[in-house]
Scaffold this active site. Structure first.
Site, PDB file in Angstrom:
ATOM      1  N   TYR A 182      64.951  19.373  38.032  1.00  0.00           N
ATOM      2  CA  TYR A 182      66.102  18.657  38.595  1.00  0.00           C
ATOM      3  C   TYR A 182      65.950  17.147  38.420  1.00  0.00           C
ATOM      4  CZ  TYR A 182      66.705  23.287  40.573  1.00  0.00           C
ATOM      5  OH  TYR A 182      66.836  24.645  40.704  1.00  0.00           O
ATOM      6  N   GLU A 191      52.254  40.338  33.297  1.00  0.00           N
ATOM      7  CA  GLU A 191      53.715  40.117  33.270  1.00  0.00           C
ATOM      8  C   GLU A 191      54.128  39.467  31.956  1.00  0.00           C
ATOM      9  OE1 GLU A 191      56.303  40.860  34.959  1.00  0.00           O
ATOM     10  OE2 GLU A 191      55.634  41.494  36.936  1.00  0.00           O
ATOM     11  N   LYS A 202      57.067  34.961  37.803  1.00  0.00           N
ATOM     12  CA  LYS A 202      57.870  34.334  38.847  1.00  0.00           C
ATOM     13  C   LYS A 202      57.339  34.819  40.197  1.00  0.00           C
ATOM     14  CE  LYS A 202      62.497  33.858  40.704  1.00  0.00           C
ATOM     15  NZ  LYS A 202      63.913  34.172  40.550  1.00  0.00           N
ATOM     16  N   CYS A 205      71.349  37.923  42.221  1.00  0.00           N
ATOM     17  CA  CYS A 205      71.262  37.513  43.637  1.00  0.00           C
ATOM     18  C   CYS A 205      72.425  36.648  44.115  1.00  0.00           C
ATOM     19  CB  CYS A 205      69.923  36.863  43.959  1.00  0.00           C
ATOM     20  SG  CYS A 205      69.680  35.264  43.178  1.00  0.00           S
ATOM     21  N   CYS A 245      70.642  37.059  36.695  1.00  0.00           N
ATOM     22  CA  CYS A 245      70.097  37.617  37.933  1.00  0.00           C
ATOM     23  C   CYS A 245      71.286  37.903  38.832  1.00  0.00           C
ATOM     24  CB  CYS A 245      69.186  36.590  38.594  1.00  0.00           C
ATOM     25  SG  CYS A 245      68.428  37.190  40.102  1.00  0.00           S
ATOM     26  N   LYS A 290      56.824  30.121  37.125  1.00  0.00           N
ATOM     27  CA  LYS A 290      57.644  29.517  38.167  1.00  0.00           C
ATOM     28  C   LYS A 290      57.118  29.894  39.543  1.00  0.00           C
ATOM     29  CE  LYS A 290      62.240  29.881  39.985  1.00  0.00           C
ATOM     30  NZ  LYS A 290      63.493  30.560  39.931  1.00  0.00           N
ATOM     31  N   ARG A 341      68.198  28.299  47.491  1.00  0.00           N
ATOM     32  CA  ARG A 341      68.990  29.364  48.117  1.00  0.00           C
ATOM     33  C   ARG A 341      70.166  28.798  48.894  1.00  0.00           C
ATOM     34  NH1 ARG A 341      64.077  33.519  49.492  1.00  0.00           N
ATOM     35  NH2 ARG A 341      63.397  33.669  47.321  1.00  0.00           N
TER      36      ARG A 341
HETATM   37  C1  PBG Z   1      67.003  33.798  41.254  1.00  0.00           C
HETATM   38  C2  PBG Z   1      66.452  32.451  41.109  1.00  0.00           C
HETATM   39  C3  PBG Z   1      65.852  31.666  42.084  1.00  0.00           C
HETATM   40  C4  PBG Z   1      65.516  30.463  41.489  1.00  0.00           C
HETATM   41  C5  PBG Z   1      65.913  30.539  40.168  1.00  0.00           C
HETATM   42  N1  PBG Z   1      66.470  31.784  39.937  1.00  0.00           N
HETATM   43  C6  PBG Z   1      65.668  31.900  43.530  1.00  0.00           C
HETATM   44  C7  PBG Z   1      64.951  33.080  44.009  1.00  0.00           C
HETATM   45  O1  PBG Z   1      64.325  33.820  43.268  1.00  0.00           O
HETATM   46  O2  PBG Z   1      65.052  33.280  45.215  1.00  0.00           O
HETATM   47  C8  PBG Z   1      64.840  29.315  42.173  1.00  0.00           C
HETATM   48  C9  PBG Z   1      64.977  27.999  41.521  1.00  0.00           C
HETATM   49  C10 PBG Z   1      64.586  26.850  42.372  1.00  0.00           C
HETATM   50  O3  PBG Z   1      64.074  26.988  43.501  1.00  0.00           O
HETATM   51  O4  PBG Z   1      64.800  25.728  41.910  1.00  0.00           O
HETATM   52  N2  PBG Z   1      68.238  33.952  40.651  1.00  0.00           N
END
Ligand code: PBG
Length: 326
Positions: free
Chosen positions: A314, A234, A196, A123, A121, A249, A206
């Protein structure tokens, strides 16, 4: 059919041995995946304030942590990278010496049998903090796809075992599958974040991953929380494009989605017990309001009972220790 007083459901609950005999769901350490944050730099091990017990490590500080995880027989880790430099194209996501690529090599040298899954990803790598690249203020689906493929290949070249795309762009599983196959990586599975949701439970993540969007939110690519039927579409799309494992998720507020997908598709199913779910448990248990071992094992067992085969959490290290004691 027997009825009370002949029928007494309490008969099978009298002793722990009896309860264990008829127990329908068994949580095992082999079900768990531990998500980890690797940060570019040296000598770094810093705890994430909203996720007590979870730290970001630089690649050179990973060894000890990996030895612990492997020693606990946790089968897999999922890696997120926090690079030093971000730009519009997320360039540091697909460099051979990028932070995740470095971390993969350290892990494989330390515990070769530990499965390394990488989150794919953009981000954490783009200056805008979105999961795709931005064209004219919009998240550009089709322009993002080749970058995700490039990122996937560079992870596999560094030694990763499984690719886990979490960006929610349409067509990414197919694009990644094709790119992997073209490079001779036909054996590499894809674990797709299929359903997701645009969830408020990602808050602590984040902070940990420095991936907060710089404008807008993720609602035009992540799913709308009220939708269930769409989650099936999806999952179907990802399966059609070649996903090997599908994922829901977050987990806890979406147990119905896990169950529905389990009933509909015969694919291995994962569920992600996300950062906000972890933070809630930690906050309450640190106050002494809940018993940590009790709630964690109950939560993880419930996710499995809902239909997940695999749980990303976690809590994995703690759960592994507790499961060994039992
Ligand atoms: C995006 C991503 C996110 C999480 C995993 N991959 C955050 C988002 O989509 O904003 C969240 C995982 C978590 O909250 O433990 N790369």
């Amino acid at each position: 059919m027997a009825a009370f007083p002949q029928l007494r459901l309490r008969r099978l609950r009298r002793t722990e041995t009896l309860r264990a005999l008829i127990r329908e769901t068994q949580l095992n350490v082999s079900d768990l995946i531990y998500p980890m944050f690797v940060v570019e730099g040296e000598g770094i091990k810093e705890e994430i304030s909203s996720m007590p017990g979870i730290s970001r490590h630089s690649p050179d500080r990973l060894k000890e942590e990996i030895e612990e995880i492997a020693g606990l027989k946790i089968p897999a880790v999922l890696l997120f990278g926090i690079p030093q430099n971000k730009d519009e194209a997320g360039t540091s996501a697909y460099q051979p010496d990028g932070v995740v690529q470095q971390a993969i090599r350290v892990i494989k040298n330390t515990a070769p049998e530990l499965i390394v899954i990488t989150d794919v990803c953009l981000c954490e790598y783009t200056s805008r903090g979105h999961c795709g690249i931005v064209t004219n203020g919009e998240i550009d689906n089709d322009m993002t796809l080749p970058l995700l493929a490039e990122m996937s290949i560079s992870h596999i070249e560094a030694g990763a075992d499984i690719i886990a795309p979490s960006d929610m762009m349409d067509g990414r599983v197919g694009t990644i599958r094709e790119a992997l196959d073209e490079k001779g990586f036909q054996h590499v599975p894809i674990l797709s974040y299929s359903a997701k949701y645009a969830s408020a439970f990602y808050g602590p993540f984040r902070e940990a991953a420095e991936s907060t969007p710089q404008f807008g939110d993720r609602r035009n690519y992540q799913m709308d929380p009220p939708n269930l039927r769409e989650a099936l579409r999806e999952a179907e799309q990802d399966i059609d494009e070649g996903a090997d494992i599908i994922m829901v998720k977050p987990a806890l507020a979406y147990l119905d989605v896990i169950r529905e997908i389990r009933n509909t598709f015969d694919y291995p199913l994962a569920a992600y017990n996300v950062s906000g779910e972890y933070a809630m448990v930690k906050a309450a248990t640190q106050q002494g309001w809940l018993d940590e071992k009790g709630v964690v094992l109950e939560i993880l067992t419930a996710i499995k009972r809902a239909g997940a085969d695999i749980i990303l959490t976690y809590h994995a290290k703690d759960a592994a220790k507790w499961l060994k004691e039992e």
